[in-house]
Write a protein that holds these residues in place. Structure first.
Motif, PDB file in Angstrom:
ATOM      1  N   ALA A 299       1.153  -1.348   0.041  1.00  0.00           N
ATOM      2  CA  ALA A 299      -0.026   0.059   0.189  1.00  0.00           C
ATOM      3  C   ALA A 299       0.754   1.173   0.000  1.00  0.00           C
ATOM      4  CB  ALA A 299      -0.952  -0.041   1.281  1.00  0.00           C
TER       5      ALA A 299
ATOM      6  N   ARG B 227      -4.207   8.058  -2.059  1.00  0.00           N
ATOM      7  CA  ARG B 227      -4.283   8.326  -0.619  1.00  0.00           C
ATOM      8  C   ARG B 227      -3.052   9.401  -0.126  1.00  0.00           C
ATOM      9  NH1 ARG B 227      -5.793   3.148   2.511  1.00  0.00           N
ATOM     10  NH2 ARG B 227      -4.102   2.499   1.099  1.00  0.00           N
TER      11      ARG B 227
ATOM     12  N   ASP C 191      -1.898   4.749  -5.975  1.00  0.00           N
ATOM     13  CA  ASP C 191      -2.931   4.967  -4.789  1.00  0.00           C
ATOM     14  C   ASP C 191      -3.099   6.428  -4.454  1.00  0.00           C
ATOM     15  OD1 ASP C 191      -4.186   5.130  -2.244  1.00  0.00           O
ATOM     16  OD2 ASP C 191      -3.478   3.127  -1.665  1.00  0.00           O
TER      17      ASP C 191
END
Length: 356
Positions: free
Chosen positions: A50, A61, A59
């Motif tokens: 992640a 985020r 990603d």
């Protein structure tokens, strides 16, 4: 939490300089005594991936490394981690919150070196107990579902924790060290190199380029024997801006200049801002101002800014080591309190959600 790891009896006394040697358990022995089960090992792998996805732009985020400047009290650290785990679940669509579990602290001259060195806080330096307690504490944080981060200061200590970590910092004082660059090239998780204490990023750029390449270097194996270590190179490194002697370096002009420097050197423009240290003028209560400035830059389209770091504990401020210490207050750098930290991260979550 009560680790039974202990140092072995005195093995040598060097008459030339009166140095004492106490043999520690090997990294392998400690890992066998405090193992990581298959489920937690898989969790660490998922968390590492992640973080890599955020670094690589896969990603969207925000990566936030948050927690005490250093951990000195396992009880308050786990209370903080439980709070963070609850918040992490609530904001997981916009942010990846990673628990800052720092058990080694660099000292400019002398001072308390961290939980791994002196877990009893009394100068006894029971490192065998410190290593066991630190590993056990990190393992409990993993059980809460959190990714765990630390600064690796002593390369010989890295093998005691490396299987637990999803992100690692190399500090401003050690980014220039060839030994730390070699170590980073063999780590299986993303690594953030801080800029030098002068505020310049040249040293960190050199470190990232070095760590990306394979190395052969002196080291110790998991059983504690001297060994030649052959590393594959670590492509998952990035820059951490922490300011310097000349002041902060998180402002738009500094970030733009640093972005250009990275591009010129063909280093992926992946930048994290440490909201503490020189970026906040060593005032922990200024961290939200730094955080929000960087967040604004990101919301305006600067996606090279992949994350931030916050020094935060249950209660704000700091205190000296002593017989009557306040619960949940840092004993090293001053921290933001949990209530302020939670409010800051919830507000950031709302702003990031509104832009999505």
């Amino acid at each position: 939490m009560n680790s039974s790891v202990s140092a072995l009896p005195l093995s040598t006394l060097n008459p030339a300089n009166e140095a004492l040697t106490l043999r520690l358990p090997s990294a392998l022995q400690l890992k066998q005594q405090l193992p990581l089960d298959a489920a937690l090992s898989h969790q660490v792998g998922v968390h590492r991936q992640a973080v890599r996805a955020i670094l690589n732009g896969e990603d969207s985020r925000l990566l936030v490394i948050v927690g005490p400047c250093s951990i000195h009290d396992p009880k308050s650290a786990l209370e903080y981690a439980a709070n963070l785990a609850r918040l992490a679940r609530e904001v997981s669509d916009s942010m990846l919150l990673v628990m800052r579990a720092y058990v080694e602290k660099p000292r400019t001259t002398i001072g308390w070196k961290g939980l791994a060195y002196d877990p009893h806080l009394d100068g006894s330096d029971d490192m065998a107990a410190g290593l066991g307690l630190s590993r056990e504490l990190m393992r409990e944080m993993l059980r809460l579902g959190l990714p765990v981060a630390t600064e690796l200061l002593q390369p010989m200590a890295a093998g005691y924790f490396d299987d637990l970590l999803s992100w690692v910092a190399i500090g401003a004082r050690t980014t220039e060290s060839q030994i730390h660059r070699e170590m980073a090239s063999g780590l299986g998780m993303p690594v953030g190199f801080k800029n030098g204490t002068d505020g310049g990023v040249g040293i960190a750029c050199d470190a990232m380029r070095s760590a990306a390449h394979p190395h052969r270097h002196f080291g110790v194996d998991s059983q504690g024997h001297p060994a030649i270590i052959q590393t594959p190179g670590n492509p998952d490194t990035h820059l951490v801006l922490r300011g310097g002697h000349r002041g902060p370096n998180y402002d738009r002009q500094s970030v733009a200049r640093i972005h250009d420097d990275l591009a010129r050197l063909k280093i992926p423009p992946r930048i994290m801002v440490d909201c503490s240290h020189a970026n906040s003028g060593k005032d922990p209560l200024r961290q939200p101002q730094v955080f929000n400035d960087v967040l604004e830059q990101r919301l305006l389209g600067n996606h090279a800014l992949i994350g931030m770091m916050l020094e935060s504990h249950l209660f704000e401020g700091c205190q000296p080591l002593g017989p009557a210490m306040r619960y949940g207050v840092s004993v090293t750098d001053g921290c933001l309190g949990w209530e302020s930290t939670e409010q800051l991260l919830r507000q950031a979550h709302g702003r990031l959600q509104s832009q999505a």
